[in-house]
Each structure stands twice: as C-alpha cells, then as structure tokens.
Motif scaffolding. Sequence first.
Motif, short mmCIF file in Angstrom:
data_model
loop_
_atom_site.label_atom_id
_atom_site.label_comp_id
_atom_site.label_asym_id
_atom_site.label_seq_id
_atom_site.Cartn_x
_atom_site.Cartn_y
_atom_site.Cartn_z
N GLU A 59 0.84 -1.20 0.00
CA GLU A 59 0.00 0.00 0.00
C GLU A 59 0.87 1.25 0.00
O GLU A 59 1.93 1.29 0.63
N PRO A 60 0.45 2.30 -0.70
CA PRO A 60 1.23 3.54 -0.66
C PRO A 60 1.19 4.19 0.71
O PRO A 60 0.13 4.23 1.35
N ALA A 61 2.33 4.65 1.17
CA ALA A 61 2.38 5.35 2.46
C ALA A 61 1.68 6.70 2.33
O ALA A 61 1.74 7.36 1.29
N LEU A 62 1.00 7.10 3.39
CA LEU A 62 0.32 8.39 3.40
C LEU A 62 1.32 9.51 3.71
O LEU A 62 2.29 9.31 4.42
N ARG A 63 1.03 10.68 3.20
CA ARG A 63 1.95 11.82 3.33
C ARG A 63 1.33 12.98 4.08
O ARG A 63 1.75 14.13 3.93
N SER A 64 0.34 12.70 4.90
CA SER A 64 -0.38 13.73 5.63
C SER A 64 -0.75 13.23 7.01
O SER A 64 -1.39 12.18 7.14
N ILE A 65 -0.38 13.98 8.05
CA ILE A 65 -0.74 13.62 9.42
C ILE A 65 -2.26 13.63 9.62
O ILE A 65 -2.83 12.67 10.15
N PRO A 66 -2.97 14.67 9.18
CA PRO A 66 -4.43 14.64 9.35
C PRO A 66 -5.09 13.48 8.61
O PRO A 66 -6.08 12.92 9.12
N GLU A 67 -4.58 13.12 7.44
CA GLU A 67 -5.15 12.00 6.70
C GLU A 67 -4.98 10.70 7.48
O GLU A 67 -5.89 9.86 7.55
N MET A 68 -3.80 10.52 8.10
CA MET A 68 -3.59 9.33 8.90
C MET A 68 -4.50 9.33 10.13
O MET A 68 -5.11 8.31 10.47
N ALA A 69 -4.61 10.47 10.78
CA ALA A 69 -5.46 10.57 11.97
C ALA A 69 -6.91 10.26 11.64
O ALA A 69 -7.61 9.57 12.40
N ASP A 70 -7.37 10.73 10.50
CA ASP A 70 -8.75 10.48 10.09
C ASP A 70 -9.00 8.99 9.86
O ASP A 70 -10.02 8.44 10.30
N ALA A 71 -8.07 8.33 9.18
CA ALA A 71 -8.22 6.90 8.91
C ALA A 71 -8.18 6.08 10.20
O ALA A 71 -8.95 5.12 10.37
N ILE A 72 -7.29 6.45 11.12
CA ILE A 72 -7.19 5.72 12.39
C ILE A 72 -8.43 5.95 13.24
O ILE A 72 -8.91 5.04 13.93
N THR A 73 -8.99 7.16 13.18
CA THR A 73 -10.23 7.43 13.90
C THR A 73 -11.33 6.47 13.47
O THR A 73 -12.02 5.88 14.30
N ARG A 74 -11.48 6.30 12.17
CA ARG A 74 -12.51 5.39 11.66
C ARG A 74 -12.26 3.96 12.13
O ARG A 74 -13.21 3.22 12.44
N ALA A 75 -10.99 3.57 12.21
CA ALA A 75 -10.67 2.22 12.66
C ALA A 75 -10.94 2.04 14.15
O ALA A 75 -11.29 0.95 14.60
N LEU A 76 -10.80 3.10 14.93
CA LEU A 76 -10.94 3.01 16.38
C LEU A 76 -12.37 3.09 16.89
O LEU A 76 -12.64 2.72 18.04
N VAL A 77 -13.27 3.57 16.06
CA VAL A 77 -14.66 3.73 16.51
C VAL A 77 -15.20 2.40 17.05
O VAL A 77 -15.93 2.37 18.06
N ALA A 78 -14.83 1.31 16.41
CA ALA A 78 -15.32 0.00 16.84
C ALA A 78 -14.69 -0.46 18.15
O ALA A 78 -15.12 -1.46 18.74
N TRP A 79 -13.66 0.27 18.63
CA TRP A 79 -12.94 -0.11 19.84
C TRP A 79 -13.15 0.91 20.97
O TRP A 79 -12.32 1.03 21.86
N SER A 80 -14.26 1.61 20.90
CA SER A 80 -14.51 2.68 21.88
C SER A 80 -15.36 2.22 23.06
O SER A 80 -15.92 3.04 23.78
N ASP A 81 -15.44 0.90 23.26
CA ASP A 81 -16.23 0.39 24.37
C ASP A 81 -15.53 0.55 25.71
O ASP A 81 -16.15 0.40 26.77
N LEU A 82 -14.22 0.82 25.69
CA LEU A 82 -13.43 1.03 26.91
C LEU A 82 -12.84 2.44 26.89
O LEU A 82 -12.68 3.04 25.82
N PRO A 83 -12.46 2.97 28.06
CA PRO A 83 -11.68 4.22 28.06
C PRO A 83 -10.41 4.02 27.25
O PRO A 83 -9.75 2.98 27.36
N VAL A 84 -10.07 5.00 26.43
CA VAL A 84 -8.93 4.90 25.53
C VAL A 84 -7.84 5.90 25.93
O VAL A 84 -8.12 7.09 26.12
N VAL A 85 -6.62 5.40 26.06
CA VAL A 85 -5.45 6.24 26.26
C VAL A 85 -4.60 6.15 25.00
O VAL A 85 -4.30 5.05 24.52
N LEU A 86 -4.21 7.28 24.44
CA LEU A 86 -3.37 7.31 23.25
C LEU A 86 -1.92 7.56 23.65
O LEU A 86 -1.64 8.40 24.52
N PHE A 87 -1.00 6.82 23.04
CA PHE A 87 0.43 7.00 23.30
C PHE A 87 1.17 7.05 21.96
O PHE A 87 1.22 6.06 21.23
N GLY A 88 1.71 8.21 21.63
CA GLY A 88 2.43 8.37 20.37
C GLY A 88 3.83 8.85 20.59
O GLY A 88 4.08 9.75 21.41
#
Length: 247
Positions: A59-88
């Motif tokens: 897959e082509p690597a993304l070249r935008s931080i907001p684009e990556m954040a948007d895609a990860i947000t959509r992936a995480l919605v299904a995992w929002s049943d618990l409190p979430v801590v982000l570590f970057g």
Amino acid sequence: MTAPWLRRFHPADDAPVRLVCLPHAGGSAAFFHPISKAIAPAADVLTVQYPGRQDRMAEPALRSIPEMADAITRALVAWSDLPVVLFGHSMGAAIAYELALCLEAFGISPAAVVVSGRRAPSRLATEDVHPRGDDALLSEIEGLDGTDPRILQDPELRELILPALRADHEAIQTYRPSPGPLKAPLHAYTGDADSYAPMADVAAWAAHTTGDFTITTYPGGHFYLVDHPLALTASLLKVLGAAARED
C-alpha cells in the motif's frame, strides 16, 4: 489482527482500559510489541500499523498527518467500548494529538493522551529532510539511533524502507496542527538529551489541553524509551490506572 490499521498482539478481553500506540516516522506496529507484552493484561493494547511497511508494504504510504489521523479514527470507533489512552512517539505524538481531536469531534473523548519525543504543535521548526537525496535522509535516521544500523547498511533493505521513510518525513515536516485545544489530560514524555524535542518545546504542550498536564523526563535521547522500558511501562500503567478509575 484488526487489519488493516490496528494490531492486537496480546488481547486482554477483560481489561478495564485500552492503550493505543502510534509509532514514529519509519516505525511499525512491531516497535510496540515489548510494551504491549509488558502492559497486558492490565490494559488491552492496540498498536497502529501505517501503510507502506511490513504487511502493508504493497500500500502507498500516506503523506499527511491529518489523513492518517482520520483513517485511524474510523478504525478506532469499533474499539470505543473502553476508556482509551493514546500513546504516540515522535511523529506518532503529532498523530495522537490529531487523532484525539478527531475522536473528541466524534464524541469519543480519550481518557488521556501521552505524547513522547515531540515538541508541541505550536513549536513548529523548519525541516527539509524529505526532499533531499537518499543519503541525507538515511543519515538523519541513523542519527536518531532508532533504526537497526544493519538495515540502513543493507542496500536491499534500504530500498524497501526508503519510500515509507520519505513519506513519513514529508508528513511530519509539512504538518500544521488543527485548532485545539484538547479536553483530555495530556502527558508529555521526553529524553533529557533529545535535541529533536528540547524541554521548552515539550513543555509548550501544556497550552494544547484544557485538562491536566504533566511532563516526565527520562535519561537519554530521542529513543530514550528503548533504554528505559521498565520506567516507561510503570508510568504508562499509572496513566492507564487513572483512566480506568475515572470511567
């Protein structure tokens, strides 16, 4: 596996809180495997796999931080049943900040955001590594001590990792932050000898949240977390424990 964006190395179905780890530029989900192993089962750990590397090499690597954040947000919605801590860490810290803003806009407020080895979004610096030649880019990576030198010295492996490295560095060096601040508590970690994240620039993260802010310093440079896994794990467990208790 929760393909394509998330990896779950040590499932902890009964955990009271979830930790989401976001790697540095050129990094992969596997970088956080030791942290995942150390923290589970106290927390269910998800690690982010960016496109353009390892099992997402095609897959082509993304070249935008907001684009990556948007895609990860959509992936995480299904995992929002618990409190979430982000570590970057490093680039992952910038993505964690943008991801937290996206989640808050979705009505999913992170319990805490931990940013590591990264100056605050308000402390942008002029960087121009990504348009340079391969040798300049690889020299920059080598100076951070976060990549196995054997990979950088192997011509075939170098050719494999260069596209993702260049895309990641373009993403972080052209990044301009979205309007904040966050509502979530923000915790900044840094190495005391990290020239890429000077203390004054790390402390400036305080202006990017209306919640609590702390700063923790470790001995070492940009990849201090590799040298101090026990101390880092203990600190993350405290943040996770507080997040679980507040749920």
